[in-house]
Design an enzyme around this catalytic site. Structure first.
Site, short mmCIF file in Angstrom:
data_model
loop_
_atom_site.label_atom_id
_atom_site.label_comp_id
_atom_site.label_asym_id
_atom_site.label_seq_id
_atom_site.Cartn_x
_atom_site.Cartn_y
_atom_site.Cartn_z
CG HIS A 193 -2.02 -1.03 1.12
ND1 HIS A 193 -3.04 -1.13 2.03
CD2 HIS A 193 -2.26 -2.01 0.19
CE1 HIS A 193 -3.86 -2.11 1.69
NE2 HIS A 193 -3.39 -2.66 0.58
NE ARG A 240 -8.70 -2.73 -32.29
CZ ARG A 240 -9.89 -2.63 -31.70
NH1 ARG A 240 -10.08 -3.14 -30.49
NH2 ARG A 240 -10.88 -2.02 -32.33
CG LEU A 254 -15.95 -4.06 -26.07
CD1 LEU A 254 -17.01 -4.44 -25.05
CD2 LEU A 254 -15.95 -2.57 -26.28
CB SER A 294 -32.61 0.66 -20.30
OG SER A 294 -31.28 0.19 -20.27
CG ASP A 354 -21.63 -2.50 -33.72
OD1 ASP A 354 -22.26 -2.51 -34.79
OD2 ASP A 354 -21.77 -1.63 -32.83
CB ALA A 370 -19.11 7.58 -31.09
CB THR A 396 -24.16 -3.71 -29.26
OG1 THR A 396 -25.16 -2.71 -29.16
CG2 THR A 396 -22.81 -3.04 -29.50
CD GLU A 426 -1.29 4.01 4.07
OE1 GLU A 426 -2.38 4.24 4.61
OE2 GLU A 426 -1.17 3.28 3.06
CB CYS A 451 -1.40 1.07 6.26
SG CYS A 451 -1.08 0.29 4.66
#
Length: 347
Positions: A51, A208, A205, A292, A201, A157, A197, A53, A87
């Protein structure tokens, strides 16, 4: 002499380096100050590792100075054993003089107990320095623990005339917008789309276009149609992929089917993602899924790329939402519109 706020701002700057690398832990920065000079600093760099600290204390060359030093930390020091020891115990061990905390940790196993341990050990504690800034830094973490759901970003978009898609034009955004979107993918836990979708398409996702981790891919597919028909990038086993459905729970390599009772019930979907420890989810389409979330008022941010010149004339309409309160940034071929709805009250 610098103020508490100055050193805390440095903590925030350090913490931001952990974006996309430490979830489900929070981003935390830490600075050690002795006689108005920084003698050590650090941040939480990767989930499961040291962490902030710990890294800051390790950076102090002369540990004997710690008993007269002030430790600044953007989030309350933890007080439980997880991947690493508490910590708060480390700060007590070194008998630091003072600890300045940005904000309290909402996680149930901390939630004030780290601060109390410091006080019980005789360490002076200054609380709530740049509290709102430190809370905003970890808005994903705070949303997850206080609202019991992921931090939700709606992203799309649209063409200059307000369309998301038509059959003649696959890409709306310019390269700057595309690269920025890939950077976001490296920073958030997961991206969520609908079945249509995915099948229309065939998105990858992934990241790259930039260096960074790939997000978890999530699709809502009640009858597992996309899993049964055709070959899609989603199911290439190259990154963790979740299919929210009505039929079965099953794990096949990187593909995980998660069964729920109603894929049209957004709260049930979010409950399932909460159980999977998702702290942030970007909803990227299609139009029905985006609408939605908007209609249910389930969003913490909206991010839109709007083309300067591309006119589609027809197709699937983008969600209609007032743009007057959006922050606008000019890119090469697009405007980037952003609005925040994040609102957490935590005392």
């Amino acid at each position: 002499m610098f103020s508490h706020e100055t050193y805390m701002q440095r903590c925030v700057q350090l913490a931001q380096k952990g974006l996309g690398l430490v979830s489900p832990n929070p981003m935390v920065g830490c600075v050690v100050v002795y006689q108005n000079e920084i003698i050590g600093e650090g941040f939480h760099q990767k989930y499961g590792e040291a962490h902030a600290e710990v890294n800051a204390i390790q950076a102090v060359k002369d540990k004997s100075l710690l008993k007269d030093a002030t430790v600044y930390v953007s989030l309350e020091p933890c007080n439980h054993y997880g991947k690493t020891p508490p910590c708060a115990d480390l700060l007590v061990k070194h008998q630091v003089k003072r600890v300045v905390v940005g904000c309290k940790d909402p996680f149930s196993m901390v939630n004030g107990t780290g601060i109390q341990k410091l006080k019980d050990a005789g360490i002076e504690v200054v609380e709530d320095v740049l509290k709102e800034v430190c809370m905003d830094l970890n808005k994903r973490f705070f949303t997850y623990h206080l609202k019991k759901r992921p931090y939700i970003i709606l992203k799309w978009a649209e063409s200059a005339d307000g369309f998301l898609y038509n059959k003649q034009h696959a890409a709306i955004s310019g390269i700057m917008a595309q690269t920025l979107n890939h950077q976001w993918r490296s920073e958030e836990d997961a991206y969520l789309i609908g079945k249509n979708t995915l099948m229309t398409d065939n998105p990858q996702l992934n990241t790259r276009l930039v260096a960074g981790k790939d997000p978890i891919r999530i699709v809502l597919d009640s009858q597992l149609v996309s899993l049964q028909k055709g070959t899609f990038h989603f199911y290439n086993q190259k990154q963790t992929t979740m299919v929210i459905n009505l039929l079965k729970n099953e794990i096949d390599g990187a593909i995980q089917c998660i069964k729920i009772n109603d894929t049209q019930n957004l709260q049930e979907v979010l409950d399932a993602l909460y159980q999977q420890h998702m702290q942030s989810v970007v909803v990227e389409g299609g139009a029905a899924l985006l609408n939605s979330f908007i209609n249910a008022n389930l969003m913490d941010e909206i991010r839109i790329f709007k083309s300067h010149a591309l006119v589609l004339g027809n197709g699937i309409k983008a969600p209609v939402i007032s743009k007057q309160d959006f922050e606008v940034v000019r890119l090469d071929k697009d405007d980037y519109l952003k609005q925040s709805f994040y609102n957490i009250i935590y005392t």
